[in-house]
Design an enzyme around this catalytic site. Structure first.
Site, PDB file in Angstrom:
ATOM      1  N   ASP A 107       0.806  -1.241   0.000  1.00  0.00           N
ATOM      2  CA  ASP A 107       0.000   0.000   0.000  1.00  0.00           C
ATOM      3  C   ASP A 107       0.829   1.277   0.000  1.00  0.00           C
ATOM      4  O   ASP A 107       0.268   2.373  -0.131  1.00  0.00           O
ATOM      5  CB  ASP A 107      -0.977  -0.012   1.198  1.00  0.00           C
ATOM      6  CG  ASP A 107      -0.258  -0.172   2.552  1.00  0.00           C
ATOM      7  OD1 ASP A 107      -0.834  -0.780   3.465  1.00  0.00           O
ATOM      8  OD2 ASP A 107       0.896   0.312   2.688  1.00  0.00           O
ATOM      9  N   HIS A 122       6.666  -7.702  -1.549  1.00  0.00           N
ATOM     10  CA  HIS A 122       5.543  -8.177  -2.355  1.00  0.00           C
ATOM     11  C   HIS A 122       5.115  -7.157  -3.400  1.00  0.00           C
ATOM     12  O   HIS A 122       4.054  -7.316  -4.012  1.00  0.00           O
ATOM     13  CB  HIS A 122       4.350  -8.537  -1.449  1.00  0.00           C
ATOM     14  CG  HIS A 122       4.603  -9.757  -0.607  1.00  0.00           C
ATOM     15  ND1 HIS A 122       3.841 -10.068   0.493  1.00  0.00           N
ATOM     16  CD2 HIS A 122       5.539 -10.731  -0.697  1.00  0.00           C
ATOM     17  CE1 HIS A 122       4.289 -11.181   1.040  1.00  0.00           C
ATOM     18  NE2 HIS A 122       5.337 -11.597   0.345  1.00  0.00           N
ATOM     19  N   THR A 189       1.492  -9.167  11.369  1.00  0.00           N
ATOM     20  CA  THR A 189       1.457 -10.207  10.339  1.00  0.00           C
ATOM     21  C   THR A 189       1.093 -11.546  10.956  1.00  0.00           C
ATOM     22  O   THR A 189       1.503 -11.876  12.062  1.00  0.00           O
ATOM     23  CB  THR A 189       2.794 -10.302   9.567  1.00  0.00           C
ATOM     24  OG1 THR A 189       2.690 -11.350   8.596  1.00  0.00           O
ATOM     25  CG2 THR A 189       3.970 -10.593  10.476  1.00  0.00           C
TER      26      THR A 189
END
Ligand code: BV8
Ligand code: ZN
Length: 245
Positions: A107, A122, A189
């Protein structure tokens, strides 16, 4: 595991004294910015099934649907702002001698909060990559399938999907940062997605002090030197306050 929601004094002392600090974040760090996590009750995967969207097969089958999902997530992110967890992590970077942030999040909110040395393992939601020539560009459009500015080829989100390998150089840098960390902080996470979920264990294997901050226990809990259950937006500022006040 400390479920008092209180950061242990030892974690703050070690952070204050650490020469090198590495932080690993997941979707839980962006949750307080209003970005749904992946596996939570309101998770992204609940409404949309991961295997239908975040895979190369899904994109080959229905690129329009996959892009709609990413455009929807980008709109969410464009309306969100960095929260106190993101800002506390930037504050640690300001004070630590050597610092690396490894994030699974796509993001871009860590950079918005002032973090600098970031490994986006990622990828990033706001970048697209050409399937034909590999050209990458920042995404401005809010709908439809972007075409490459260089060859007019079809573009895909510049993120790592399930079943895809991570960028080798970025992943090596992340494992080096984990192995050399005197303090390794894991925040927000579920620690299930590989290879990111192996980083904290790599830090622990090399004698790093591992602090886990999460709303719930994960497969790392028990190996971490300390696990504090509570919101990252409260616990990370508490940690910074205790370490450097
Ligand atoms: C790979 C980008 C080699 C896209 C993501 C079978 C077939 C194929 C692959 C596999 C397989 N079995 C295993 C694998 C490997 C697979 C994997 O690990 N699967 C898991 C599910 C078992 N991994 C891969 O495929 C990786 N590649 O291994 O390549 C290879 C090649 C071919 C074949 C095999 C292997 C690629 C993984 C990357 C996938 N891409 N995202 C996109 O975002 O659209 S993963 C996605 O999950 C996000 O990046 C996310 O960051 C990541 C991890 O999730 P979390 O961040 O942890 O989020 P989650 O919701 O799970 O947890 C949030 C936590 O926060 C919760 O615990 C919650 O309690 C907590 N929380 C909530 N609010 C707060 C909070 N904590 C604190 N404060 C709060 N306020
Ligand atoms: Zn191209």
């Amino acid at each position: 595991m400390s479920d008092t929601g209180q950061v242990p004094g030892e974690a703050a002392r070690r952070l204050n004294e650490a020469g090198s600090v590495t932080v690993l974040t997941g979707a839980g760090v962006s949750a307080e910015s209003g970005i749904p996590t992946f596996r939570g009750a309101d998770g992204l995967w609940q409404e949309y099934r991961a295997q239908d969207l975040a895979t190369p097969q899904a994109f080959a089958r229905d690129p329009q649907l996959v892009w709609e999902w990413y455009h929807w997530r980008r709109r969410l992110v464009s309306e969100a702002s960095a929260n106190l967890a993101h800002k506390a992590i930037a504050g640690i970077e300001d004070r630590a001698d050597a610092f690396t942030l490894v994030t699974q999040n796509v993001d871009g909110l860590h950079r918005a909060a002032g973090s600098r040395n970031i490994l986006e393992i990622h990828g990033n939601l706001n970048r697209a990559r050409c399937l034909n020539c590999g050209h990458r560009e920042h995404l401005d459009r809010q709908e439809g399938i972007p075409r490459c500015g260089s060859c007019q080829g079809v573009m895909r989100p510049d993120v790592v999907w399930f079943g895809e390998s991570l960028d080798r150089q970025t992943l090596e840098a992340a494992f080096t940062a984990a192995a050399s960390a005197q303090v390794f902080i894991v925040a927000g996470t579920s620690n299930v997605v590989q290879p990111a979920a192996s980083l904290a264990f790599a830090a622990a294997d090399r004698g790093g002090y591992v602090l886990e901050i999460n709303l719930e226990p994960t497969p790392l809990t028990g190996t971490a030197d300390a696990t504090v259950l509570g919101p990252a937006g409260e616990l990370l500022p508490q940690l910074v306050e205790m370490a450097w006040s």
